[in-house]
Design an enzyme around this catalytic site. Structure first.
Site, PDB file in Angstrom:
ATOM      1  N   ASP A   1       0.851  -1.190   0.000  1.00 20.08           N
ATOM      2  CA  ASP A   1       0.000   0.000   0.000  1.00 20.08           C
ATOM      3  C   ASP A   1       0.886   1.239   0.000  1.00 20.08           C
ATOM      4  O   ASP A   1       2.010   1.203   0.526  1.00 20.08           O
ATOM      5  CB  ASP A   1      -0.891   0.040   1.245  1.00 20.08           C
ATOM      6  CG  ASP A   1      -1.902  -1.094   1.289  1.00 20.08           C
ATOM      7  OD1 ASP A   1      -2.269  -1.600   0.208  1.00 20.08           O
ATOM      8  OD2 ASP A   1      -2.326  -1.461   2.404  1.00 20.08           O
TER       9      ASP A   1
ATOM     10  N   ASP B   1      -1.139  -2.191  -4.640  1.00 21.58           N
ATOM     11  CA  ASP B   1      -2.393  -2.454  -3.934  1.00 21.58           C
ATOM     12  C   ASP B   1      -3.047  -1.116  -3.597  1.00 21.58           C
ATOM     13  O   ASP B   1      -3.146  -0.241  -4.448  1.00 21.58           O
ATOM     14  CB  ASP B   1      -2.123  -3.308  -2.691  1.00 21.58           C
ATOM     15  CG  ASP B   1      -3.377  -3.999  -2.155  1.00 21.58           C
ATOM     16  OD1 ASP B   1      -4.446  -3.872  -2.784  1.00 21.58           O
ATOM     17  OD2 ASP B   1      -3.291  -4.660  -1.108  1.00 21.58           O
TER      18      ASP B   1
ATOM     19  N   ASP C   1      -5.339   2.840   2.396  1.00 20.56           N
ATOM     20  CA  ASP C   1      -6.200   1.832   3.010  1.00 20.56           C
ATOM     21  C   ASP C   1      -6.244   2.036   4.522  1.00 20.56           C
ATOM     22  O   ASP C   1      -5.203   2.245   5.164  1.00 20.56           O
ATOM     23  CB  ASP C   1      -5.702   0.419   2.702  1.00 20.56           C
ATOM     24  CG  ASP C   1      -6.048  -0.020   1.282  1.00 20.56           C
ATOM     25  OD1 ASP C   1      -6.633   0.779   0.532  1.00 20.56           O
ATOM     26  OD2 ASP C   1      -5.717  -1.172   0.931  1.00 20.56           O
TER      27      ASP C   1
ATOM     28  N   ARG D   1     -13.121   1.690  -5.440  1.00 19.71           N
ATOM     29  CA  ARG D   1     -12.864   1.947  -4.020  1.00 19.71           C
ATOM     30  C   ARG D   1     -12.570   3.426  -3.765  1.00 19.71           C
ATOM     31  O   ARG D   1     -11.452   3.798  -3.416  1.00 19.71           O
ATOM     32  CB  ARG D   1     -11.716   1.080  -3.496  1.00 19.71           C
ATOM     33  CG  ARG D   1     -11.945  -0.404  -3.680  1.00 19.71           C
ATOM     34  CD  ARG D   1     -10.832  -1.234  -3.086  1.00 19.71           C
ATOM     35  NE  ARG D   1     -11.072  -2.667  -3.283  1.00 19.71           N
ATOM     36  CZ  ARG D   1     -10.263  -3.630  -2.873  1.00 19.71           C
ATOM     37  NH1 ARG D   1      -9.150  -3.316  -2.215  1.00 19.71           N
ATOM     38  NH2 ARG D   1     -10.558  -4.896  -3.096  1.00 19.71           N
TER      39      ARG D   1
END
Length: 316
Positions: free
Chosen positions: A131, A153, A157, A210
């Site tokens: 991330d 990724d 997050d 997302r």
């Protein structure tokens, strides 16, 4: 955004930060909304990062890693490009802030884990191998005015009982999994009552999904963001979440927001005062808990211009 006296104190702190970065507040775009801290990161005691600690400038991975994991409060100025080989731990009471508009972290990212009171601002992230910014078991975090692109990724997050976080004025481009909130449908024992996050004035520039994808958090506040050419979907509310999608500008985005995603069940999503250009209407339903803080909501029709002029690095 705050009561008058509180707003003045935050403005003073931000002026000090602008001096540290080496930019003048007079360079702010005339039509930009205030860059003050707003949203959930003002709650739970507020977020000040390293505060007035004398800043240290880092130019290497070793120096950044040592400063970020230190147990002492710190203001860490990142200069130039730093290539990280693995996720770098960020401990409590830290401000990590880029110098100018070109400070870059590549190769891997920052891991805000088991920490509180952290600010990450004005950094370019690219080519991360996990991330770019991961937040877990952490509270009072402000992620602001970063530019993120072309990683592996998640860009930003947030998961595992994290709480009271604001994600603001970031620009994400050329990326798939943008912002995940809550990592698993089975993590309710940790996440219920937590994962309260504000996303405002972010620019999603041709990204895929997302923006955010939410589990459990209620209320999650998604306001005044610009979605430009999002290819899969904008916001998804799933698994006991409650998301207020308010005053956003959706352009060339067929699926602005919906309930449920993949194997995750539908949850609550309330949509208000959004603006659509060549986009779908979205799907909403249910109720969301009240937003506990005051905030300034820009007219949705002007959000595109405001966000493009103010989001990303080199703007604070």
């Amino acid at each position: 955004m705050f009561p008058k006296t509180t707003r003045k104190s935050w403005r003073a702190a931000l002026l000090a930060t602008a001096v540290l970065v080496g930019t003048a507040t007079s360079a702010l775009p005339a039509n930009a909304a205030p860059f003050d801290l707003a949203g959930w990161a003002t709650q739970c005691g507020g977020t000040t990062g390293g505060g007035s600690t004398a800043p240290v400038t880092v130019t290497t991975a070793d120096a950044l890693t040592a400063a970020a994991k230190s147990t002492s409060p710190a203001v860490i100025r990142v200069s130039g490009t730093i290539n990280l080989s693995s996720m770098t731990k960020v401990a409590a009471n830290k401000t990590i802030i880029g110098v100018g508009s070109n400070a870059t972290i590549t190769g891997s990212g920052l891991n805000v884990a088991n920490a509180s009171n952290v600010i990450i601002r004005n950094l370019n992230f690219s080519g991360w191998n996990d991330d770019a910014i991961n937040v877990q078991y952490s509270t009072r975090v402000w992620i602001d005015h970063n530019s993120l692109s072309n990683g592996y990724d998640g860009a930003i997050d947030i998961k595992r009982a994290s709480d009271c976080v604001t994600v603001s004025w970031n620009k994400v481009s050329s990326h798939d999994k943008t912002m995940l909130l809550g990592h698993d449908d089975g993590n309710g024992s940790e996440d219920t009552g937590k994962l309260r996050v504000t996303y405002h004035h972010n620019w999603f520039n041709g990204t895929n999904q997302r923006h955010p994808r939410v589990r459990f958090g209620n209320p999650v506040h998604v306001y005044n963001n610009y979605y430009g050419g999002v290819t899969s979907y904008g916001v998804a509310s799933t698994k006991d979440a409650g998301v207020l999608v308010e005053g956003n500008y959706f352009e060339n985005t067929k699926d602005p927001f919906h309930r449920g995603e993949g194997s995750s069940p539908a949850a609550n999503l309330v949509a208000k005062n959004n603006y659509f250009v060549n986009s779908g209407a979205g799907s909403a339903g249910g109720t969301v808990k009240a937003i506990p803080y005051s905030y300034t909501l820009d007219a949705a029709s002007g959000v595109k211009a405001t966000v493009i002029s103010g989001a990303g690095t080199g703007k604070i």
